[in-house]
Every structure is written in structure tokens, then in C-alpha cells.
Design an enzyme around this catalytic site. Structure first.
Site, PDB file in Angstrom:
ATOM      1  N   ARG A  45      19.270 143.387  27.926  1.00  0.00           N
ATOM      2  CA  ARG A  45      19.947 142.656  29.007  1.00  0.00           C
ATOM      3  C   ARG A  45      18.903 141.895  29.828  1.00  0.00           C
ATOM      4  NH1 ARG A  45      20.440 145.301  33.287  1.00  0.00           N
ATOM      5  NH2 ARG A  45      21.577 147.074  32.444  1.00  0.00           N
ATOM      6  N   TYR A  97      35.138 120.504  38.002  1.00  0.00           N
ATOM      7  CA  TYR A  97      35.691 121.248  36.864  1.00  0.00           C
ATOM      8  C   TYR A  97      36.643 122.339  37.382  1.00  0.00           C
ATOM      9  CZ  TYR A  97      35.970 124.280  32.804  1.00  0.00           C
ATOM     10  OH  TYR A  97      36.442 125.054  31.775  1.00  0.00           O
ATOM     11  N   ASP A 169      25.915 120.136  37.924  1.00  0.00           N
ATOM     12  CA  ASP A 169      26.495 120.543  36.641  1.00  0.00           C
ATOM     13  C   ASP A 169      26.303 119.352  35.697  1.00  0.00           C
ATOM     14  OD1 ASP A 169      28.178 120.989  34.462  1.00  0.00           O
ATOM     15  OD2 ASP A 169      29.658 122.084  35.646  1.00  0.00           O
ATOM     16  N   LYS A 194      29.560 122.804  25.285  1.00  0.00           N
ATOM     17  CA  LYS A 194      29.869 121.395  25.028  1.00  0.00           C
ATOM     18  C   LYS A 194      28.730 120.726  24.243  1.00  0.00           C
ATOM     19  CE  LYS A 194      33.260 122.739  27.641  1.00  0.00           C
ATOM     20  NZ  LYS A 194      33.261 122.621  29.091  1.00  0.00           N
TER      21      LYS A 194
END
Ligand SMILES: *Cc1c(COP(=O)(O)O)cnc(C)c1O
Length: 392
Positions: A45, A97, A169, A194
Site C-alpha cells: 500500500r 466534472y 484537472d 481517459k
């Protein structure tokens, strides 16, 4: 050295074996020689060698200090918001978004973090709205789905003057077109789902910080909250990155051809594409996106109804009807009934998302075939209008 060369060679050959492809370290933990004595990895992690390659590569690509990989774009955004404290305010682009809107408005409001939305296409609006409480300014440029363009450098100056951080972003432009940190941003986030992944085969998110100091804070949050990207998906994003520059150029060239075609089509009302000279802030986009305008194009129909848009989006064969964008295959969606369905009609329309608005994610097929596909879909609209006249 050119950016594409730098990127390809920032992904290292494996030191242990000479493997040209990055090994996938599918492990949860790492053996220690003595307590705390290890090779830089103790628990997966906290750190994983495959994820580390991706994190370093994206930091270099965005010209930042540190990169961090998360399980989704929203997990990356969530990590950035966790830099704030109760009582702080976010000033965000109004055409944000939908998932970020939901996170800010419905989750973080419960913890005393408020959010104000402004039209950032005019930097003066940011100057008017910013207050002492504003600790984070949140931009997307271009936005989804109307491709609004904001001036990153001007807004960075306003944010810094007020002691606030600027986060961009950068999902729609990708670092192949635009590196917000070089324009003054403190943090960049991505939905790597994306363009960075680029093949519609994963969900992933990335954060890049401009400074090591901010990097340490995000590292702490990443480890404390634990929304990390797994090694296999990290490897897929690395593979996507290797062809990013090539794809970004081709997506942009195809999209410009499609947008230019749509602009002169009689059934089309408005075309939203930053590469068109008629687009608001086209000059800013040309400057901050290195002359490339990305692969997303939106347009509205003269017959501005949900029914007309539905006819078009179900009549294409190459453009597949699906949410998401940035992949090799062309996709299209109808925001009013898909991505923006949960937004009240009035808010949706005032944000420019008309009933007939259609968003295209222009893929890597030959542009002539894509234009042919849209032409025949728009023709099916004509047939429908004629037959509805006939029955009237
Ligand atoms: C898709 C998207 C996100 C969310 O990313 P996920 O990977 O779906 O969590 C955030 N911002 C923008 C601009 C996006 O397009």
C-alpha cells in the site's frame, strides 16, 4: 531532448533482469533483512515498484516534483481535497466534472468544507469570488462537455496572491498538450482512465505536485487513506503513456476535421471545439495547449430535442454509445440523459448542456470513416423529420 523521447526513456529498463517492459510486482509485502532494513519497499500500500515507475514517469511528464497513482480519478481528486481543513473553501470551475461536483457538494460539505462555483473562462470572475477562506482553486480546462477554456497562468497568479493552491484537472488536455505546473499550478490531477491509459481498459487516477513539500503531504494521504492503484493497472497505464504523444496528435487532428465538418452541416446548430477560431478563448487554448486541441468535440442540433439527439446517437456504427472518452475507439454520449442526468434541468441548460447536445470522443479511426459515420447518423434525422411530417 524532446518530450516524447524523454517520456519513453523515463520508463526504465529493469535493472535486475534487463527486461525492456516494466515487471509487474504482484505482491503484498517485501522481505526485510532486519526490522526496518529493506530495499526501499516494505508494504505494497505504501509503495510498489511497478506503481513507482508510473508515479515517476507522470511526475516527469507533467514537469512536477512527485507523482501518485490512485484507484480512480475520483480517488485522486479525493486525496487533494484532504489537504484542506474544516472551514476552508474551494473555488471551482462551474462546468466541473459531475463526479467532482458530487464529491465536493455531497461528501466534503459534511466535513465543513464549502465550495463556490464560478465561470472561470473570465479570470476576473475568480478575482471577484476569491476570499480569505479560499484555500483551493479548482480548474478544468477544457471542461466537459462544452470545452470551456480558462487561462491557467492568470488564475494561478490570482490564487497565489490570496495564498490558495491551484489544482488543475488535466484529464481532457493530457500532459502531451498542456503542462499546468509550467503555467503556475501547484497540483495536477488526472483521470488516467481517459487519455493516459488511452485504451478504455482500466480505471485509474493520478496526482502530480509541483513541489516536494506538497508531495510529502499527498504521500501521507495516499498511504493513510489507501486508495492506491494496483500493480497490473499501473502497468497498463505505463503502456498507455508510451504512446501518449502519438495518440494525442492523432486524436487532435481527427477531432479538428470532425469539428470543421460539423460546423458546416445544416442539421447542426453549435459546435464546441477549442480548435475552432469561433470558440471562446481559442487564443488561450492555442497558447497553453501547444497548438493541439484534444479529441473531444460537442455539438447541438437545430432540432434541439432529446428525441433528435437520441436518433443520432443510436444511428452511428463506428462511434459507440458509451460514457467515458480518450480511448482508441470513438465513443459518443448524450449528456442530458447520461453523464449529466442527475443535474437539475435548469442548471444543466444554463451550463450550456442543451437537450440535443452530443459529445464525441474522437478516436483513432480514419477521419473520413468517422465523418461518413456521422453523416449517415445525421441523415437518419432528416428521414425521421420527413416521416413525422408525413404522419402529421
Ligand atoms: C472521468 C473524469 C474524472 C473521474 O475519473 P474516474 O477515473 O472515472 O474516477 C475526473 N475528471 C474528469 C475531467 C473526467 O473526465
Amino acid at each position: 531532448m524532446n518530450n516524447s523521447t524523454k517520456l519513453i526513456h523515463s520508463i526504465p529498463v529493469d535493472k535486475l533482469t534487463g527486461s525492456v517492459s516494466v515487471p509487474i510486482y504482484q505482491t503484498s509485502t517485501f522481505v526485510q533483512e532486519a526490522p526496518g532494513v529493506h530495499k526501499g519497499f516494505d508494504y505494497a500500500r505504501s509503495n510498489n515498484p511497478t506503481r513507482q515507475v508510473l508515479e515517476d514517469a507522470v511526475a516527469a511528464l507533467e514537469q512536477g516534483a512527485n507523482g501518485f497513482a490512485f484507484a480512480s480519478g475520483l480517488a485522486a481528486i479525493d486525496a487533494v481535497v484532504k489537504l484542506l481543513e474544516s472551514g476552508d473553501e474551494i473555488l471551482a470551475v462551474d462546468d466541473i466534472y459531475g463526479g467532482a461536483f458530487r464529491l465536493f457538494t455531497h461528501i466534503y460539505s459534511k466535513f465543513g468544507i464549502s465550495v463556490k462555483y464560478v465561470d472561470t473562462t473570465d479570470a476576473a470572475n475568480v478575482l471577484d469570488a476569491i476570499t480569505d477562506k479560499t484555500k483551493l482553486v479548482w480548474l478544468e480546462t477544457p471542461t466537459n462537455p462544452t470545452l470551456k477554456i480558462s487561462d491557467i497562468a492568470a488564475i494561478a497568479a490570482i490564487a497565489h496572491n490570496q495564498g490558495a493552491l491551484l489544482c488543475v484537472d488535466n484529464t481532457f488536455a493530457s500532459p502531451a498538450l498542456q503542462q499546468p505546473i509550467t503555467l503556475g499550478a501547484d497540483i495536477v490531477v488526472h483521470s488516467a482512465t481517459k487519455y493516459l491509459g488511452g485504451h478504455s481498459d482500466l480505471i485509474a487516477g493520478l496526482v502530480v505536485t509541483a513541489t516536494r513539500e506538497l508531495g510529502e503531504k499527498i504521500k501521507f494521504i495516499q498511504n493513510a487513506s489507501g486508495g492506491i492503484l494496483g500493480p497490473h493497472d499501473s502497468w497498463l497505464v505505463i503502456r498507455g503513456l508510451e504512446t501518449l504523444h502519438l495518440r494525442a496528435k492523432e486524436h487532435s487532428a481527427n477531432a479538428l476535421k470532425v469539428a470543421t465538418f460539423l460546423e458546416q452541416h445544416p442539421a447542426v446548430d453549435r459546435v464546441y471545439y477549442p480548435g475552432l477560431e469561433t470558440h471562446l478563448n481559442h487564443d488561450i487554448a492555442a497558447r497553453q495547449q501547444q497548438g493541439l486541441f484534444g479529441g473531444v468535440v460537442s455539438f447541438t442540433l437545430k432540432v434541439d430535442t432529446v428525441a433528435a439527439a437520441t436518433t443520432v446517437v443510436t444511428a452511428t456504427s463506428l462511434f459507440k454509445l458509451a460514457e467515458s472518452l480518450g480511448g482508441v475507439k470513438s465513443l459518443l454520449c448524450h449528456p442530458a440523459t447520461m453523464t449529466h442526468k442527475s443535474i437539475p434541468e435548469e442548471n444543466r441548460k444554463s451550463a450550456g448542456v442543451a437537450d440535443s447536445l452530443i459529445r464525441l470522443s474522437v478516436g483513432l479511426e480514419h477521419p473520413d470513416d468517422l465523418i461518413q459515420d456521422i453523416t449517415s447518423a445525421l441523415n437518419s434525422l432528416k428521414v425521421q423529420v420527413r416521416s413525422s411530417f408525413a404522419t402529421a
